[in-house]
Design an enzyme around this catalytic site. Structure first.
Site, PDB file in Angstrom:
ATOM      1  N   GLY A 206       0.713  -1.193  -0.108  1.00  0.00           N
ATOM      2  CA  GLY A 206       0.107   0.177  -0.157  1.00  0.00           C
ATOM      3  C   GLY A 206       0.849   1.314   0.040  1.00  0.00           C
ATOM      4  O   GLY A 206       1.938   1.003  -0.179  1.00  0.00           O
TER       5      GLY A 206
ATOM      6  N   LYS B  64       0.999   3.444   6.996  1.00  0.00           N
ATOM      7  CA  LYS B  64       0.692   2.577   5.827  1.00  0.00           C
ATOM      8  C   LYS B  64      -0.696   2.320   5.339  1.00  0.00           C
ATOM      9  O   LYS B  64      -1.454   2.200   6.294  1.00  0.00           O
ATOM     10  CB  LYS B  64       1.239   1.066   5.863  1.00  0.00           C
ATOM     11  CG  LYS B  64       2.835   1.257   5.775  1.00  0.00           C
ATOM     12  CD  LYS B  64       3.290  -0.253   5.680  1.00  0.00           C
ATOM     13  CE  LYS B  64       4.534  -0.154   5.549  1.00  0.00           C
ATOM     14  NZ  LYS B  64       5.197  -1.708   5.312  1.00  0.00           N
TER      15      LYS B  64
ATOM     16  N   ASP C 111       9.478 -12.451   4.427  1.00  0.00           N
ATOM     17  CA  ASP C 111       9.795 -11.404   3.366  1.00  0.00           C
ATOM     18  C   ASP C 111      10.951 -10.553   3.666  1.00  0.00           C
ATOM     19  O   ASP C 111      10.906  -9.192   3.864  1.00  0.00           O
ATOM     20  CB  ASP C 111       8.719 -10.665   2.856  1.00  0.00           C
ATOM     21  CG  ASP C 111       8.945  -9.950   1.629  1.00  0.00           C
ATOM     22  OD1 ASP C 111       9.684 -10.153   0.756  1.00  0.00           O
ATOM     23  OD2 ASP C 111       8.078  -8.870   1.398  1.00  0.00           O
TER      24      ASP C 111
HETATM   25  P1  AMP Z   1       7.091  -1.235   2.269  1.00  0.00           P
HETATM   26  O1  AMP Z   1       5.383  -0.993   2.024  1.00  0.00           O
HETATM   27  O2  AMP Z   1       7.265  -1.710   3.436  1.00  0.00           O
HETATM   28  O3  AMP Z   1       7.630  -1.791   1.038  1.00  0.00           O
HETATM   29  O4  AMP Z   1       7.626   0.261   2.281  1.00  0.00           O
HETATM   30  C1  AMP Z   1       7.492   1.070   1.206  1.00  0.00           C
HETATM   31  C2  AMP Z   1       8.622   2.272   1.444  1.00  0.00           C
HETATM   32  O5  AMP Z   1       8.393   2.921   2.979  1.00  0.00           O
HETATM   33  C3  AMP Z   1      10.205   1.610   1.906  1.00  0.00           C
HETATM   34  O6  AMP Z   1      11.039   2.738   1.121  1.00  0.00           O
HETATM   35  C4  AMP Z   1      10.241   1.899   3.226  1.00  0.00           C
HETATM   36  O7  AMP Z   1      11.472   1.768   3.522  1.00  0.00           O
HETATM   37  C5  AMP Z   1       9.404   2.824   3.626  1.00  0.00           C
HETATM   38  N1  AMP Z   1       8.949   2.552   5.326  1.00  0.00           N
HETATM   39  C6  AMP Z   1       8.386   1.383   5.446  1.00  0.00           C
HETATM   40  N2  AMP Z   1       8.046   1.465   6.736  1.00  0.00           N
HETATM   41  C7  AMP Z   1       8.593   2.768   7.232  1.00  0.00           C
HETATM   42  C8  AMP Z   1       8.823   3.252   8.636  1.00  0.00           C
HETATM   43  N3  AMP Z   1       8.183   2.743   9.624  1.00  0.00           N
HETATM   44  N4  AMP Z   1       9.377   4.383   8.679  1.00  0.00           N
HETATM   45  C9  AMP Z   1       9.817   4.844   7.674  1.00  0.00           C
HETATM   46  N5  AMP Z   1       9.895   4.485   6.297  1.00  0.00           N
HETATM   47  C10 AMP Z   1       9.090   3.214   6.265  1.00  0.00           C
END
Ligand code: AMP
Length: 388
Positions: A33, A52, A154
């Site tokens: 998402g 998210k 993952d």
């Molecule tokens: P993902 O949905 O986990 O693939 O995350 C998409 C992007 O958001 C990636 O660049 C992650 O590094 C960043 N992201 C995910 N979770 C966090 C978080 N808790 N704090 C900062 N960035 C995040």
């Protein structure tokens, strides 16, 4: 009161995301998402968050919407129970307009970002003290998950987050099981959704279940990538055929065999029990080059570091090192010893995570803020049109 009246009333009582949080910007469109950077609207709370937004399974199919599945509820409840320094904290979960918002603690960096920085900007390897500290904390988080019988499923550099002090916070746990089938294809439309570079050989030979050992293989791949600044097994995904048969991942296995040698019954006795074992005889005989590969990496020389590396990349999942054992490995007893807040202690500052104002999806709700965002978008489009 009818069911629909009850639902309307209940939805109206729910705290709205934009009432509780100010959106600082859009981070990216992630695997499951969209991810936003946010701050609490409570002025006494100075923390930052990553929100998210998960869409309901079938977008636009609101007619059939019956709420969140039981398995999703269970998974979210589980995520909320987990509490460990090296696992990203889940602050709260909000429901709004059939979307799930998961509010996580914010992490300024992730392993992928650090690897890119060293490769393209610094053009030199990540210092050993950093690699050792990062690896130890990654293992510490995974050991906690495994002790609680939670499998990550993952693990990859982008999912291993890092605070600006250098504290590792593994993220995205349980989400693979929540939102996707276990062995999903790499592409969904034209977007990359999952990579097979961290996939253990038993999965590539058709194993049907995830195990702790599968997570440990991914840790080995991440360790190798921190050392080499590039994925150590960069195979090409075989696409699913029209009948949706799960393809055999020949390219990925070839990459692994070229480094670790072609596996045999001697090193992996139960290999012949796996569904796709029959393909093994069609591969050329390669010998193990891991030591050579390790020695070719600039600045890397620890013998025990190599021993841990090869223990993580053990073919036989039954012999692969566990997270608990890896934490007690002699590599971590040797100088330099791992540090928790290694970036703060070493005075290292990496560039901050970029946020943009491009995506206004979260604000495009029915709220006042939503219409403001829409107005702003229209204004911008108008300005652009005038400039043309
Ligand atoms: P993902 O949905 O986990 O693939 O995350 C998409 C992007 O958001 C990636 O660049 C992650 O590094 C960043 N992201 C995910 N979770 C966090 C978080 N808790 N704090 C900062 N960035 C995040």
């Amino acid at each position: 009161m009818s069911m629909s009246e009850y639902k309307l009333k209940r939805d109206a009582c729910r705290p709205k995301v934009l009432e509780k949080y100010d959106i600082v910007g859009f981070i990216s469109s992630g695997t499951y998402g969209r991810v936003y950077k946010a701050r609490s609207r409570n002025k006494d709370d100075h923390r930052e968050f990553a929100i998210k937004k998960f869409k309901p399974d079938r977008e636009g199919d609101s007619h059939h919407y019956v709420g969140i599945s039981q398995s999703a509820c269970r998974e979210i409840a589980l995520c909320r129970e987990l509490n460990h320094e090296n696992i990203i904290g889940l602050e709260e979960v909000l429901l709004e307009d059939k979307a799930i918002f998961m509010v996580f603690e914010y992490a300024e960096h992730d392993f992928l970002q650090i690897i890119h920085y060293h490769l393209h900007t610094e053009r030199k390897p990540i210092p050993e003290i950093l690699i050792k500290s990062f690896l130890w904390q990654l293992l510490n988080g995974v050991a906690y998950l495994h002790a609680n019988w939670v499998l990550h499923r993952d693990l990859k550099p982008a999912n291993v987050l890092l605070t600006s002090d250098g504290i590792v916070k593994t993220g995205d746990l349980g989400l693979a099981r929540l939102f996707n089938r276990p062995l999903q294809p790499l592409f969904n439309g034209d977007k990359v959704v999952v990579t097979i570079w961290y996939r253990a050989p038993e999965l590539l030979f058709g194993a049907r279940h995830y195990t702790k050992a599968i997570d440990m293989w991914a840790v080995g791949c991440i360790y190798g990538e921190l050392l080499a600044l590039k994925p150590i097994f960069k195979g090409e995904e075989a696409k699913m055929d029209t009948k949706k048969n799960v393809p055999f991942q020949r390219s990925q296995l070839t990459k692994i065999f070229e480094v670790l040698g072609t596996p045999t019954k001697e090193v992996w006795p139960a290999i012949d029990q796996l569904p796709d074992y029959c393909h093994l005889s069609t591969f050329p005989q390669c010998s193990n080059n891991l030591k050579h590969m390790y020695q070719m990496i600039p600045g890397v020389k620890s013998e025990s570091g190599f021993n841990l590396f090869s223990a993580l990349l053990e073919y036989d999942p039954a012999k692969r090192i566990t997270a608990e054992k890896a934490l007690a490995h002699p590599y971590f007893q040797e100088d330099p010893k791992p540090l928790a807040n290694v970036l703060a202690q070493q005075n290292i500052e990496y560039p901050l995570r970029r946020v943009t104002q491009e995506d206004n999806d979260i604000k495009a709700t029915k709220s006042v803020l939503g219409s403001m965002a829409k107005e702003e978008a229209i204004n911008r489009a108008n300005k652009k049109a005038r400039n043309v």
